[in-house]
Design a protein around this motif. Sequence first.
Motif, mmCIF file in Angstrom:
data_model
loop_
_atom_site.group_PDB
_atom_site.id
_atom_site.type_symbol
_atom_site.label_atom_id
_atom_site.label_comp_id
_atom_site.label_asym_id
_atom_site.label_seq_id
_atom_site.Cartn_x
_atom_site.Cartn_y
_atom_site.Cartn_z
ATOM 1 N N ARG A 54 51.999 -24.556 -21.466
ATOM 2 C CA ARG A 54 50.984 -23.729 -21.096
ATOM 3 C C ARG A 54 50.068 -24.030 -21.046
ATOM 4 O O ARG A 54 49.928 -25.641 -21.991
ATOM 5 N N ILE A 55 48.959 -23.852 -20.644
ATOM 6 C CA ILE A 55 47.650 -25.168 -20.176
ATOM 7 C C ILE A 55 46.299 -23.701 -21.313
ATOM 8 O O ILE A 55 46.794 -22.794 -20.443
ATOM 9 N N ALA A 56 45.639 -24.416 -22.595
ATOM 10 C CA ALA A 56 45.277 -23.753 -23.352
ATOM 11 C C ALA A 56 43.528 -24.263 -22.512
ATOM 12 O O ALA A 56 43.341 -25.388 -22.333
ATOM 13 N N PHE A 57 42.945 -23.595 -22.510
ATOM 14 C CA PHE A 57 41.334 -23.238 -21.794
ATOM 15 C C PHE A 57 40.339 -23.002 -23.256
ATOM 16 O O PHE A 57 40.292 -22.106 -23.407
ATOM 17 N N ASP A 58 39.900 -24.132 -22.885
ATOM 18 C CA ASP A 58 38.828 -23.677 -24.244
ATOM 19 C C ASP A 58 37.052 -24.552 -23.847
ATOM 20 O O ASP A 58 37.139 -25.926 -23.764
ATOM 21 N N GLY A 59 36.435 -23.937 -23.005
ATOM 22 C CA GLY A 59 35.399 -24.676 -22.466
ATOM 23 C C GLY A 59 35.779 -26.001 -21.331
ATOM 24 O O GLY A 59 36.784 -25.316 -20.702
ATOM 25 N N PRO A 60 35.663 -26.856 -21.825
ATOM 26 C CA PRO A 60 35.732 -28.346 -20.975
ATOM 27 C C PRO A 60 37.311 -28.636 -21.676
ATOM 28 O O PRO A 60 37.690 -29.659 -20.775
ATOM 29 N N GLY A 61 37.559 -28.895 -22.610
ATOM 30 C CA GLY A 61 39.299 -29.123 -22.806
ATOM 31 C C GLY A 61 40.020 -27.915 -22.556
ATOM 32 O O GLY A 61 40.182 -26.827 -21.962
ATOM 33 N N ARG A 62 41.333 -28.850 -22.357
ATOM 34 C CA ARG A 62 42.526 -28.366 -21.909
ATOM 35 C C ARG A 62 43.777 -28.754 -23.211
ATOM 36 O O ARG A 62 43.818 -30.848 -23.422
ATOM 37 N N THR A 63 44.479 -27.985 -23.190
ATOM 38 C CA THR A 63 45.394 -28.880 -23.962
ATOM 39 C C THR A 63 47.138 -28.073 -23.724
ATOM 40 O O THR A 63 47.363 -26.825 -23.204
#
Length: 119
Positions: A54-63
């Motif tokens: 899974r790719i978690a998005f938070d503003g410009p961040g990707r985890t």
Amino acid sequence: MRVMVFVKATGEGERGLLPTPEAMAAMGRFNDELRAAGILRLADGLKPSAHGKRIAFDGPGRTVIDGPFAPASELVAGFWLWEVKDMDEAIAWAKRCPNPMPGPSEIELRPLYEAGDLE
């Protein structure tokens, strides 16, 4: 009307247990019926979520998050893309489907947006 048909995952499927040859044959016959009726556009099964990311998005961040994911009942084990005249037809076909899992299971029907929906 296009409808995405989700086969919901179960604990057995998430453990990687494959359907029996009899279950695979029954599902193959059902898919043949869908194809002959001109409804089936695409169908496939998914590997257990342990193989997924899974790719978690938070503003410009990707985890990146490694599977497995829980709970199994909230995951998708497989899917069809159907072209039907309306949701009633999709429901009628879904009710004819062999049980996609060895025990209790669910199928979820979701209409896709069409061009007219976005105007």
